[in-house]
Scaffold this active site. Structure first.
Site, PDB file in Angstrom:
ATOM      1  N   ASP A 211      -8.133  -2.799   8.582  1.00  0.00           N
ATOM      2  CA  ASP A 211      -6.698  -2.705   8.873  1.00  0.00           C
ATOM      3  C   ASP A 211      -6.406  -1.454   9.712  1.00  0.00           C
ATOM      4  OD1 ASP A 211      -7.069  -0.837   6.919  1.00  0.00           O
ATOM      5  OD2 ASP A 211      -5.342  -1.422   5.706  1.00  0.00           O
ATOM      6  N   SER A 212      -7.450  -0.650  10.015  1.00  0.00           N
ATOM      7  CA  SER A 212      -7.315   0.410  11.021  1.00  0.00           C
ATOM      8  C   SER A 212      -6.903  -0.214  12.353  1.00  0.00           C
ATOM      9  CB  SER A 212      -8.629   1.189  11.164  1.00  0.00           C
ATOM     10  OG  SER A 212      -9.720   0.302  11.279  1.00  0.00           O
TER      11      SER A 212
ATOM     12  N   GLU B 145     -14.774   6.660   0.821  1.00  0.00           N
ATOM     13  CA  GLU B 145     -14.135   7.349   1.946  1.00  0.00           C
ATOM     14  C   GLU B 145     -13.686   8.751   1.551  1.00  0.00           C
ATOM     15  OE1 GLU B 145     -11.203   5.194   4.218  1.00  0.00           O
ATOM     16  OE2 GLU B 145     -10.656   7.003   5.356  1.00  0.00           O
TER      17      GLU B 145
ATOM     18  N   LYS C 134     -12.302  -7.176   1.903  1.00  0.00           N
ATOM     19  CA  LYS C 134     -12.274  -5.822   1.345  1.00  0.00           C
ATOM     20  C   LYS C 134     -10.854  -5.507   0.908  1.00  0.00           C
ATOM     21  CE  LYS C 134     -12.507  -1.892   4.015  1.00  0.00           C
ATOM     22  NZ  LYS C 134     -11.271  -1.187   3.629  1.00  0.00           N
TER      23      LYS C 134
ATOM     24  N   GLU D 123      -8.494  -2.098  -1.066  1.00  0.00           N
ATOM     25  CA  GLU D 123      -8.518  -0.691  -1.474  1.00  0.00           C
ATOM     26  C   GLU D 123      -8.085  -0.550  -2.927  1.00  0.00           C
ATOM     27  OE1 GLU D 123      -6.203   1.732   1.201  1.00  0.00           O
ATOM     28  OE2 GLU D 123      -7.295   1.004   2.964  1.00  0.00           O
TER      29      GLU D 123
ATOM     30  N   ASP E  57     -10.346  -7.074   6.074  1.00  0.00           N
ATOM     31  CA  ASP E  57      -9.526  -6.244   5.189  1.00  0.00           C
ATOM     32  C   ASP E  57      -8.245  -6.946   4.754  1.00  0.00           C
ATOM     33  OD1 ASP E  57     -10.079  -3.720   4.250  1.00  0.00           O
ATOM     34  OD2 ASP E  57      -9.423  -2.679   6.065  1.00  0.00           O
TER      35      ASP E  57
HETATM   36  O1  KIV Z   1      -9.729  -0.168   8.074  1.00  0.00           O
HETATM   37  C1  KIV Z   1     -10.777   0.488   8.239  1.00  0.00           C
HETATM   38  O2  KIV Z   1     -11.240   0.723   9.367  1.00  0.00           O
HETATM   39  C2  KIV Z   1     -11.443   0.991   7.048  1.00  0.00           C
HETATM   40  C3  KIV Z   1     -12.562   1.958   7.267  1.00  0.00           C
HETATM   41  C4  KIV Z   1     -11.997   3.313   7.466  1.00  0.00           C
HETATM   42  C5  KIV Z   1     -13.561   1.925   6.175  1.00  0.00           C
HETATM   43  O3  KIV Z   1     -11.083   0.667   5.960  1.00  0.00           O
END
Ligand code: KIV
Length: 288
Positions: free
Chosen positions: A52-53, A190, A121, A123, A91
């Site tokens: 989600d970056s 992280e 994934k 969090e 994500d």
């Molecule tokens: O969204 C992302 O790029 C991440 C990484 C920082 C692990 O979760």
């Protein structure tokens, strides 16, 4: 089996587990588009994260909070269309799994089924263990993410290293154990001290992949745009920058602008022609 087809054999979760067992490092990087998927897969990366970056490095949001399921799905589909070998993780964005277990399983299913991701994934640690267990029970592999969790950074005092005090360190450790017990197949660690990351890596059976967590993890992950110098707003301490793709692209576009203005582009090699005879006839017809 030829060397080439061996190279193209899809990376399975069991491969990641045996890499941990053998002490082989797992390589992981983000990608958000079809060409980025092709590039990082061709380079031979083991795991690709459609993170989600995306919101920050591709969509221009201030952080990851505004990212939507629709955006994650569209970018996940672009990446999975490109990738042949790497394991692709997608994500779950903020508020797509935080409301109820049913919501978490449903949205994990969207990225897994419609996005064709190999796993999802999310969090969170002990607070998310129930959701992880439910997604796992539904048949979808889950990659955990603990330590600094950017979606809820406001509750963690901002984008800060986590787990420096004994209480915080114990919490991050307990988060890792809770996710492993809930069925997560791997963990992102992280922004935690390298000693804590090494200890967690030693204690859990599943692979740990670090970002700002030192060399003692089973693997490493970076945001593609950070490591190729494509995102200039800020660069975290834990990033190693391998290229300056942003400047390369600015320079290329500047040269193109110059070439167009000076008529140096397009040249004959970029143009199509017709016979002199046809040109002559056309001129006659048009009276010019
Ligand atoms: O969204 C992302 O790029 C991440 C990484 C920082 C692990 O979760």
């Amino acid at each position: 089996m030829s060397e080439k087809s061996k190279e193209l054999k899809k990376v399975m979760i069991s491969d990641l587990w045996s890499m941990k067992e053998k002490g082989e490092k797992i390589t992981m990087i983000t990608a958000y588009s079809y060409p980025q998927g092709l590039i990082v897969d061709e380079a031979g990366i083991d795991v690709i994260l459609v993170g989600d970056s995306l919101g920050m490095v591709e969509l221009g949001y201030r952080d990851t909070v505004p990212v939507t399921m629709e955006e994650m799905l569209s970018h996940t589909r672009a990446v999975t269309r490109a990738v042949k070998r790497a394991h692709v993780v997608s994500d779950l964005p903020f508020m797509s799994y935080n409301i109820s277990i049913e919501q978490a399983v449903t949205n994990a299913g969207v990225l897994y089924k419609d996005g064709a991701a190999d796993s999802i994934k999310l969090e969170g640690g002990q607070d998310m263990a129930e959701a992880v267990a439910a997604i796992h029970r539904a048949g979808i592999p889950v990659f955990g993410h603990i330590g600094l969790t950017p979606q809820t950074a406001a509750l963690l005092g901002g984008f800060k290293v986590q787990g420096k005090s004994i209480d915080q360190a114990r919490k991050v450790y307990d988060d890792a154990i809770a996710l492993e017990e809930a069925g997560a197949f791997a963990l992102i660690l992280e922004a935690i001290p390298k000693e804590l990351a090494a200890l967690i890596t030693e204690k859990v059976r599943i692979p740990t992949v670090g970002i700002g967590a030192g060399v003692g993890c089973d693997g490493q992950v970076l945001v593609l745009h950070d490591m190729v110098g494509l995102f200039k707003r800020f660069t975290p301490k834990f990033v190693k920058v391998y290229a300056d793709v942003y400047t390369t692209q600015v320079n290329s576009v500047e040269e193109y602008i110059k070439d167009v203005r000076s008529s140096d582009f397009p040249g004959d090699e970029h143009s199509f022609g017709m016979s002199a005879d046809t040109v002559e006839k056309l001129r006659e017809q048009l009276g010019s």
